[in-house]
Design an enzyme around this catalytic site. Structure first.
Site, mmCIF file in Angstrom:
data_model
loop_
_atom_site.group_PDB
_atom_site.id
_atom_site.type_symbol
_atom_site.label_atom_id
_atom_site.label_comp_id
_atom_site.label_asym_id
_atom_site.label_seq_id
_atom_site.Cartn_x
_atom_site.Cartn_y
_atom_site.Cartn_z
ATOM 1 N N LYS A 63 0.869 -1.042 0.110
ATOM 2 C CA LYS A 63 0.100 -0.146 -0.104
ATOM 3 C C LYS A 63 0.757 1.252 -0.017
ATOM 4 O O LYS A 63 0.643 2.256 -0.587
ATOM 5 C CB LYS A 63 -0.816 0.043 1.125
ATOM 6 C CG LYS A 63 -2.109 -1.013 1.253
ATOM 7 C CD LYS A 63 -2.937 -1.187 2.383
ATOM 8 C CE LYS A 63 -3.706 -2.152 2.346
ATOM 9 N NZ LYS A 63 -4.851 -2.220 3.672
ATOM 10 N N GLY A 76 -1.040 0.989 6.527
ATOM 11 C CA GLY A 76 -1.132 -0.261 7.401
ATOM 12 C C GLY A 76 -2.212 -1.199 7.199
ATOM 13 O O GLY A 76 -2.815 -0.991 6.323
ATOM 14 N N ASP A 77 -1.884 -2.249 7.685
ATOM 15 C CA ASP A 77 -2.918 -3.510 7.464
ATOM 16 C C ASP A 77 -3.106 -4.245 8.795
ATOM 17 O O ASP A 77 -1.924 -4.402 9.552
ATOM 18 C CB ASP A 77 -2.354 -4.264 6.366
ATOM 19 C CG ASP A 77 -3.537 -5.190 5.787
ATOM 20 O OD1 ASP A 77 -4.381 -4.485 5.021
ATOM 21 O OD2 ASP A 77 -3.622 -6.359 6.219
ATOM 22 N N THR A 78 -4.402 -4.630 8.960
ATOM 23 C CA THR A 78 -4.625 -5.338 9.962
ATOM 24 C C THR A 78 -5.087 -6.608 9.829
ATOM 25 O O THR A 78 -6.158 -6.687 9.003
ATOM 26 C CB THR A 78 -5.790 -4.617 10.829
ATOM 27 O OG1 THR A 78 -5.231 -3.220 11.377
ATOM 28 C CG2 THR A 78 -6.273 -5.337 12.642
#
Length: 214
Positions: free
Chosen positions: A61, A81-83
């Site tokens: 991203k 960010g990624d969760t």
């Protein structure tokens, strides 16, 4: 650490459309100058581990947005960010249907799971920094009524693992080990540390503090 210069703020682009991440950043006086979602393909690779997936997505991203801005903006930091919610090696989806949410909650009921937070930061010079943060969450056992009530509220929509810990799902949580803000969307400690280390200074940022030597 270099001192903040309010007359020459550095641009920060948030590569995420998540209102939760934007709210979290605001808590620590980090205000992005632009929000530009990456719109990347979020399909996991074959047999990809949840932790690897979270870090890969965050980096992709950040790089996608950095490449999109190349030639249009200079001096910008790109934060992404990624969760990922994981039950064992299984990556739980970002629930888009009631059935997906029900399936996630049924899997998480009465068990401990992990929430991985991938963070990536592209600096103006082109370097890419990244971190992976892991939080452990334990749910109490959920009844059919618990799940029905939660589904009816709609808090699950678009949430990794089918729940938002900052909402009604907080009543399901018996214990947390690790960063709470990571579960919501960003580990604020790690985001702040990465921005400080990269040299970002914003107009509304709190002054950096250097810890005394041991």
């Amino acid at each position: 650490m270099p001192k903040q210069n309010p007359q020459n703020p550095q641009q920060l682009v948030l590569a995420s459309a998540s209102p939760r991440r934007l709210d979290l950043l605001g808590q620590i006086h980090i205000i992005p100058d632009q929000i530009l979602p990456a719109d990347s393909d979020e399909t996991p690779h074959h047999q990809e581990r949840p932790n690897d997936y979270a870090l890969r997505m965050a980096c992709e991203k950040a790089l996608l947005v950095a490449n999109r801005l190349a030639g249009a903006r200079t001096g910008a930091f790109i934060l992404a960010g990624d969760t990922v919610v994981a039950a064992g090696r299984r990556i739980l989806p970002k629930a888009e249907t009631e059935q997906q949410a029900r399936d996630c909650l049924s899997i998480l009921s009465g068990r401990r799971h992990r929430v991985y937070g991938g963070i990536a930061l592209c600096s103006p010079g082109g370097s890419l920094g990244h971190r992976l943060v892991t939080s452990h969450v334990r749910f109490r056992r959920l009844s059919a009524l618990d799940i029905d009530h939660y589904i009816d509220r709609g808090d699950w929509h678009g949430k990794a693992g089918g729940y938002a810990i900052q909402g009604l799902a907080a009543r399901f949580v018996r214990a947390i080990d690790g960063s709470y803000s990571n579960i919501v969307g960003f580990s604020l400690y790690d985001v702040a540390a990465m921005l400080d280390a990269a040299g970002w200074r914003g107009t509304d940022q709190l002054p950096s503090q250097t810890l005394p030597s041991a």
